[in-house]
Design a protein around this motif. Structure first.
Motif, PDB file in Angstrom:
ATOM      1  N   ASN A  57       0.821  -1.210   0.000  1.00  0.00           N
ATOM      2  CA  ASN A  57       0.000   0.000   0.000  1.00  0.00           C
ATOM      3  C   ASN A  57       0.855   1.261   0.000  1.00  0.00           C
ATOM      4  O   ASN A  57       0.432   2.297  -0.513  1.00  0.00           O
ATOM      5  CB  ASN A  57      -0.941   0.033   1.206  1.00  0.00           C
ATOM      6  N   ALA A  58       2.045   1.184   0.591  1.00  0.00           N
ATOM      7  CA  ALA A  58       2.942   2.336   0.667  1.00  0.00           C
ATOM      8  C   ALA A  58       3.809   2.479  -0.586  1.00  0.00           C
ATOM      9  O   ALA A  58       4.696   3.321  -0.626  1.00  0.00           O
ATOM     10  CB  ALA A  58       3.817   2.229   1.911  1.00  0.00           C
ATOM     11  N   GLY A  59       3.552   1.649  -1.589  1.00  0.00           N
ATOM     12  CA  GLY A  59       4.243   1.797  -2.866  1.00  0.00           C
ATOM     13  C   GLY A  59       5.482   0.947  -3.065  1.00  0.00           C
ATOM     14  O   GLY A  59       6.231   1.148  -4.017  1.00  0.00           O
ATOM     15  N   TYR A  60       5.714  -0.019  -2.188  1.00  0.00           N
ATOM     16  CA  TYR A  60       6.861  -0.906  -2.323  1.00  0.00           C
ATOM     17  C   TYR A  60       6.486  -2.155  -3.103  1.00  0.00           C
ATOM     18  O   TYR A  60       5.337  -2.611  -3.051  1.00  0.00           O
ATOM     19  CB  TYR A  60       7.361  -1.361  -0.942  1.00  0.00           C
ATOM     20  N   GLN A  61       7.457  -2.731  -3.786  1.00  0.00           N
ATOM     21  CA  GLN A  61       7.320  -4.096  -4.290  1.00  0.00           C
ATOM     22  C   GLN A  61       7.802  -4.972  -3.144  1.00  0.00           C
ATOM     23  O   GLN A  61       8.827  -4.663  -2.507  1.00  0.00           O
ATOM     24  CB  GLN A  61       8.180  -4.334  -5.521  1.00  0.00           C
ATOM     25  N   VAL A  62       7.079  -6.039  -2.873  1.00  0.00           N
ATOM     26  CA  VAL A  62       7.365  -6.860  -1.692  1.00  0.00           C
ATOM     27  C   VAL A  62       7.506  -8.317  -2.080  1.00  0.00           C
ATOM     28  O   VAL A  62       6.698  -8.846  -2.839  1.00  0.00           O
ATOM     29  CB  VAL A  62       6.232  -6.730  -0.640  1.00  0.00           C
ATOM     30  N   LYS A  63       8.524  -8.946  -1.524  1.00  0.00           N
ATOM     31  CA  LYS A  63       8.709 -10.387  -1.694  1.00  0.00           C
ATOM     32  C   LYS A  63       8.854 -10.992  -0.303  1.00  0.00           C
ATOM     33  O   LYS A  63       9.693 -10.542   0.488  1.00  0.00           O
ATOM     34  CB  LYS A  63       9.959 -10.652  -2.534  1.00  0.00           C
ATOM     35  N   LEU A  64       8.010 -11.958   0.014  1.00  0.00           N
ATOM     36  CA  LEU A  64       8.152 -12.706   1.267  1.00  0.00           C
ATOM     37  C   LEU A  64       9.201 -13.791   1.049  1.00  0.00           C
ATOM     38  O   LEU A  64       9.214 -14.443   0.005  1.00  0.00           O
ATOM     39  CB  LEU A  64       6.824 -13.345   1.670  1.00  0.00           C
ATOM     40  N   THR A  65      10.074 -13.978   2.017  1.00  0.00           N
ATOM     41  CA  THR A  65      11.090 -15.011   1.897  1.00  0.00           C
ATOM     42  C   THR A  65      10.490 -16.353   2.314  1.00  0.00           C
ATOM     43  O   THR A  65       9.414 -16.393   2.912  1.00  0.00           O
ATOM     44  CB  THR A  65      12.315 -14.676   2.775  1.00  0.00           C
ATOM     45  N   PRO A  66      11.186 -17.458   2.022  1.00  0.00           N
ATOM     46  CA  PRO A  66      10.664 -18.768   2.431  1.00  0.00           C
ATOM     47  C   PRO A  66      10.502 -18.857   3.949  1.00  0.00           C
ATOM     48  O   PRO A  66      11.185 -18.153   4.693  1.00  0.00           O
ATOM     49  CB  PRO A  66      11.741 -19.751   1.961  1.00  0.00           C
TER      50      PRO A  66
END
Length: 155
Positions: A57-66
């Motif tokens: 929502n704050a404009g970041y691209q996000v990747k969750l790690t394993p």
């Protein structure tokens, strides 16, 4: 007969996918609407999911790690050409120096530009000392609450 079976399987798959997609969106909405009291009751995975939704929502691209073998980071954020690794700690007690040590190692592993540890609690003095000497940003309960308020509405 075979085209009929394949057609029925495709329709069934679309229906199941639609239900799963709908359930996923409902779950994301529930998590995103959480207040700090709900955060205090979340599992670690739910807390990570909340942070990922807030950062999106704050404009970041996000990747969750394993879930395991994450090398000290729970999320990897991308914005404005920077890569930021985040350690999420939903704890009932203050967060110790160990969390800072973990995220410091994650900076090298993920070739990140910045590091953060975010908690619903507070940090120990040793955690602050190590964070300061390694340029790790610490977000305690108050900073988390501020971010939750600001990031609830997408950019």
């Amino acid at each position: 007969m075979i085209p009929l079976i394949l057609g029925a399987a495709a329709v069934l798959g679309a229906v199941i996918y639609g239900v799963n997609e709908s359930e996923r969106k409902d779950e994301e909405k529930r998590i995103l609407n959480s207040g700090i009291r709900e955060v205090d009751e979340m599992s670690g995975k739910e807390f990570e999911k909340l942070l990922s939704l807030l950062f999106k929502n704050a404009g970041y691209q996000v990747k969750l790690t394993p879930g395991s073998q994450d090398y000290g980071a729970d999320l990897v954020l991308y914005k404005d050409g920077e890569k930021i690794v985040v350690q999420a700690k939903r704890y009932k007690n203050p967060v110790s120096v160990k969390a800072v040590q973990e995220i410091v190692s994650a900076v090298k592993y993920y070739n990140a530009d910045k590091a953060m540890v975010i908690t619903n609690n507070r940090f120990t003095g040793n955690a602050y000392n190590l964070a300061r000497s390694n340029s790790v940003e610490l977000w305690d309960r108050n900073k988390l609450i501020d971010f939750m308020i600001k990031a609830k509405i997408p950019n």
